[in-house]
Design an enzyme around this catalytic site. Structure first.
Site, PDB file in Angstrom:
ATOM      1  N   TYR A 136       0.814  -1.218   0.000  1.00 13.67           N
ATOM      2  CA  TYR A 136       0.000   0.000   0.000  1.00 13.67           C
ATOM      3  C   TYR A 136       0.849   1.271   0.000  1.00 13.67           C
ATOM      4  CZ  TYR A 136      -4.364  -2.535   0.699  1.00 13.67           C
ATOM      5  OH  TYR A 136      -5.452  -3.345   0.531  1.00 13.67           O
ATOM      6  N   LYS A 188       4.367 -15.033   5.433  1.00 16.41           N
ATOM      7  CA  LYS A 188       4.721 -15.935   4.331  1.00 16.41           C
ATOM      8  C   LYS A 188       6.247 -16.013   4.325  1.00 16.41           C
ATOM      9  CE  LYS A 188       3.479 -18.427   0.732  1.00 16.41           C
ATOM     10  NZ  LYS A 188       2.695 -19.677   0.846  1.00 16.41           N
ATOM     11  N   ASP A 222      -1.593 -18.505   3.738  1.00 14.15           N
ATOM     12  CA  ASP A 222      -2.470 -19.502   3.105  1.00 14.15           C
ATOM     13  C   ASP A 222      -3.023 -20.480   4.142  1.00 14.15           C
ATOM     14  OD1 ASP A 222       0.194 -20.282   3.327  1.00 14.15           O
ATOM     15  OD2 ASP A 222       0.262 -21.362   1.430  1.00 14.15           O
ATOM     16  N   ASP A 246      -5.805  -7.060   4.586  1.00 16.19           N
ATOM     17  CA  ASP A 246      -6.949  -6.695   3.752  1.00 16.19           C
ATOM     18  C   ASP A 246      -7.701  -7.943   3.314  1.00 16.19           C
ATOM     19  OD1 ASP A 246      -8.624  -5.101   2.052  1.00 16.19           O
ATOM     20  OD2 ASP A 246      -7.448  -5.831   0.354  1.00 16.19           O
ATOM     21  N   ASP A 250     -11.702  -9.827   4.845  1.00 14.16           N
ATOM     22  CA  ASP A 250     -12.951 -10.064   4.106  1.00 14.16           C
ATOM     23  C   ASP A 250     -13.475 -11.463   4.414  1.00 14.16           C
ATOM     24  OD1 ASP A 250     -12.816  -7.513   2.994  1.00 14.16           O
ATOM     25  OD2 ASP A 250     -13.448  -8.204   1.012  1.00 14.16           O
TER      26      ASP A 250
HETATM   27  C1  IPM Z   1     -10.474  -1.999   3.006  1.00 12.85           C
HETATM   28  C2  IPM Z   1     -10.637  -1.710   1.550  1.00 12.85           C
HETATM   29  C3  IPM Z   1      -9.557  -0.752   1.095  1.00 12.85           C
HETATM   30  C4  IPM Z   1      -8.233  -1.451   1.301  1.00 12.85           C
HETATM   31  C5  IPM Z   1      -9.704  -0.272  -0.344  1.00 12.85           C
HETATM   32  C6  IPM Z   1     -11.044   0.351  -0.593  1.00 12.85           C
HETATM   33  C7  IPM Z   1      -8.599   0.670  -0.741  1.00 12.85           C
HETATM   34  O1  IPM Z   1     -10.651  -2.866   0.800  1.00 12.85           O
HETATM   35  O2  IPM Z   1     -10.573  -1.063   3.810  1.00 12.85           O
HETATM   36  O3  IPM Z   1     -10.259  -3.153   3.360  1.00 12.85           O
HETATM   37  O4  IPM Z   1      -7.739  -2.153   0.409  1.00 12.85           O
HETATM   38  O5  IPM Z   1      -7.652  -1.290   2.375  1.00 12.85           O
HETATM   39 MN    MN Z   2     -10.559  -4.665   1.989  1.00 10.90          MN
END
Ligand code: IPM
Ligand code: MN
Length: 351
Positions: A136, A188, A222, A246, A250
């Site tokens: 990032y 990793k 992984d 990130d 999710d």
């Molecule tokens: C998150 C989102 C952001 C990230 C994006 C929107 C830039 O996916 O906050 O997890 O990758 O950090």
């Molecule tokens: Mn994200």
């Protein structure tokens, strides 16, 4: 009096922020807290209208005049991907040095998880994601663009300082949380032999010296996602670099019931912090009053906690749990059995 900068943002952001503010006002009344909310119309609409994403003057205000920032969602279907994300969300994370992205993965009673035979007992951990470095950081570039000899490079930047402060936060969080008192470094080391050499060395060095009461554990990324599905009860605090954090959060959001319930905090422990639902702007649901505001309300609870208002935070969290266990049919947009606004009202009722 807490001064809060509110950035409702794009898509369904304003709808969920409205419910979050309603809950904050209500818990404020109950707990004797006062809030001064200052709204900023940052996001896709403003960009399309004026070309501005985050004016420097606004950034300075956010940095100096507020106790916290409350963000809805960023992302607009008419704006090229990357412009708002990099120009607003990531810029805020970098410029305000919000170096921790704290993402609890907690399954509330009564909420469905796609994991068979797993319940609230098993799904209760926290991801501490480094939030200012790694890929990032934006190091890299493209050379000879559009030619057959094109080269694209995207490097991962990890500094000793950045890694250490993140690891320390994770150890201290595990201590404060006082559950399994275990920190799992997710990395990793078998392939990313430079970056995770640094992470692993610092992990054990400071862990041994300053956090002997905390168990140290390591898992490749992984394997981490595999265990998150198979044995989520093994985790207490997972600490990891930006991109891995990130991705795994999710998955974390899904096992705790979905984006409708997942909240997060972008934290600068020494400065102003920003709280947001993890999910995006959901253009297809915009204006329909169907998305779940609980993630955004949960982010408000995290904000209260961060401000030191533990009672108020607990109250909101308890109310969210009550709404989950006694009302909502599902956490998903359009399937809750209630509108966005009604869910906000229910949380207020149980405060
Ligand atoms: C998150 C989102 C952001 C990230 C994006 C929107 C830039 O996916 O906050 O997890 O990758 O950090
Ligand atoms: Mn994200």
């Amino acid at each position: 009096m807490y001064k809060i900068a509110v950035i409702p943002g794009d898509g369904t952001g304003p709808e969920v922020i409205r419910e979050g503010l309603k809950v904050l006002e209500a818990v404020g009344t109950a707990e004797g807290l006062k809030f001064d909310f200052v709204h900023y119309d940052l996001g896709g609409e403003r960009y399309l209208r004026t070309g501005e994403v985050l004016p420097d003057s606004v950034l300075e205000e956010l940095r100096t005049q507020f106790d916290a920032i409350y963000l809805g969602a960023i992302g607009h279907p008419d704006v090229k991907p990357g412009i708002l994300e990099k120009g607003l969300l990531l810029r805020l994370r970098f410029e305000l040095d919000l170096y921790i992205n704290l993402r609890p993965v907690k399954l509330y009673p009564g909420v469905d998880t796609p994991l068979k035979d797993k319940g609230p007992e098993e799904i209760d951990f926290v991801v501490v994601r480094e939030n200012t470095e790694g890929q990032y950081a934006g190091a890299g570039g493209i050379l000879r663009k559009g030619t057959p000899h094109e080269i694209a490079i995207q490097e991962s930047v990890c500094t000793r300082m950045g890694v250490e402060r993140c690891l320390r936060y994770a150890f201290e969080y595990a201590r404060r949380r006082n559950k399994k008192k275990k920190v799992t470094l997710c990395g990793k080391t078998n392939v990313l032999t430079y970056v995770f050499d640094l992470w692993e060395r610092v992990f054990h060095e400071i862990g041994e010296k300053d956090y002997p009461d905390i168990t140290r554990d390591y898992a490749h990324v992984d394997a981490t996602v595999m265990w998150m599905v198979k044995n989520p009860e093994w985790f207490d605090v997972i600490v990891t670099e930006n991109m891995f954090g990130d991705i795994i959060t999710d998955l974390g959001a899904m096992i705790q019931g979905g984006m409708g319930i997942a909240a997060g905090g972008n934290i600068n422990p020494e400065g102003v912090s920003m709280f947001e639902p993890i999910g995006g702007s959901a253009p297809k649901y915009t204006g329909k009053n169907v998305v779940n505001p609980l993630a955004c309300i949960g982010a408000a609870a995290m904000m209260l906690e961060n401000l030191g208002e533990t009672n108020a935070a607990q109250r909101v969290e308890n109310a969210i749990q009550k709404v989950c266990s006694t009302h909502l049919k599902s956490m998903a947009a359009g399937k809750m059995g209630y509108t966005t606004q009604e869910v906000g009202d229910l949380v207020v009722r149980y405060l």
